[in-house]
Design a protein around this motif. Structure first.
Motif, mmCIF file in Angstrom:
data_model
loop_
_atom_site.group_PDB
_atom_site.id
_atom_site.type_symbol
_atom_site.label_atom_id
_atom_site.label_comp_id
_atom_site.label_asym_id
_atom_site.label_seq_id
_atom_site.Cartn_x
_atom_site.Cartn_y
_atom_site.Cartn_z
ATOM 1 N N SER A 41 61.352 -91.393 97.556
ATOM 2 C CA SER A 41 62.435 -92.367 97.509
ATOM 3 C C SER A 41 63.774 -91.658 97.399
ATOM 4 C CB SER A 41 62.257 -93.325 96.331
ATOM 5 O OG SER A 41 63.265 -94.313 96.332
ATOM 6 N N ASN A 43 66.628 -92.706 98.113
ATOM 7 C CA ASN A 43 67.737 -93.593 97.778
ATOM 8 C C ASN A 43 67.722 -94.058 96.328
ATOM 9 O OD1 ASN A 43 68.779 -93.609 100.457
ATOM 10 N ND2 ASN A 43 67.169 -95.044 101.050
ATOM 11 N N THR A 44 66.751 -93.595 95.545
ATOM 12 C CA THR A 44 66.680 -93.972 94.134
ATOM 13 C C THR A 44 67.504 -92.998 93.309
ATOM 14 O OG1 THR A 44 64.466 -94.887 94.430
ATOM 15 C CG2 THR A 44 65.144 -94.380 92.190
ATOM 16 N N ASN A 53 62.237 -87.264 99.598
ATOM 17 C CA ASN A 53 61.465 -88.021 100.580
ATOM 18 C C ASN A 53 60.533 -87.043 101.293
ATOM 19 O OD1 ASN A 53 63.064 -86.585 102.337
ATOM 20 N ND2 ASN A 53 64.330 -88.321 102.941
ATOM 21 N N VAL A 82 54.036 -95.523 95.809
ATOM 22 C CA VAL A 82 53.944 -94.498 96.852
ATOM 23 C C VAL A 82 52.486 -94.237 97.217
ATOM 24 C CG1 VAL A 82 54.342 -92.061 97.400
ATOM 25 C CG2 VAL A 82 56.091 -93.361 96.173
#
Length: 208
Positions: A41, A43-44, A53, A82
């Protein structure tokens, strides 16, 4: 046409991914404190955590871990929704790699959809091929027994945090958000108290 879109997208994203990887490697190399890594992730954003990622950390490739960490090891890994996207065999490979590149005493916190959830609508949403968001790519539906088994087979001891058992009873312990924040959880997902009762199976795998 779909193949062409993928090629174009890869070309467009490649410079960004290379830059992100270089920045990430630099932060890890220069880190003097605990290394807390978010898996899958980019964008976390959590304070004191580094997001990755598949371009920066491929869980199935030992070389990818070596390339990212160098001689460093992670203190904590965090993977929220995930592992349901990879097969059981691949999960075992991924967890063994995480174990190898984790400090002794560290842990991996995993949250996945809960296969023992008593609400049939929930199961229809999250099962492989279900109608929920992302479920078209789900490979399996874990329960606490299955997830415990794969973690133990990878070398971890297990601490169950939130889960339904085979009798449809919900269990939870108070856990620290700073050790791995899980949005889809009893405390942080407002849907938990709605009719659907959305929750996750949440487990810590600990490297003793």
């Amino acid at each position: 046409m779909n193949s062409l879109r993928k090629v174009v997208r890869a070309i467009v994203l490649k410079p960004k991914n290379i830059l992100d990887l270089m920045q990430l490697k630099s932060k890890i190399k220069n880190s003097t404190g605990p290394l807390n890594i978010i898996i899958g992730s980019e964008n976390t954003a959590y304070d004191q955590w580094l997001p990755t990622n598949i371009e920066s950390l491929n869980l199935l490739e030992k070389q990818s871990f070596e390339n990212l960490f160098g001689h460093k090891k992670a203190s904590k890994f965090l993977a929220e929704h995930v592992f349901e996207h990879i097969s059981y065999a691949d999960a075992l490979i991924a967890l063994k790699n995480c174990y190898a590149f984790m400090e002794k005493g560290g842990h991996i916190r995993i949250a996945v959809p809960d296969g023992f959830h008593p609400n049939k609508d929930y199961i229809e949403q999250v099962k492989p091929g279900g109608h929920g968001e992302g479920s078209h790519d789900h490979k399996l539906l874990y329960d606490y027994q299955k997830l415990t088994k794969v973690l133990e087979n990878a070398g971890f001891s297990v601490n169950l945090l939130e889960y339904y058992d085979e009798n449809k009873q919900f269990h939870f312990v108070d856990w620290k958000s700073e050790d791995g924040h899980i949005l889809r959880s009893r405390r942080f997902d407002k849907r938990f108290n709605e009719p659907l009762g959305y929750s996750s199976l949440i487990i810590d795998g600990i490297k003793d």
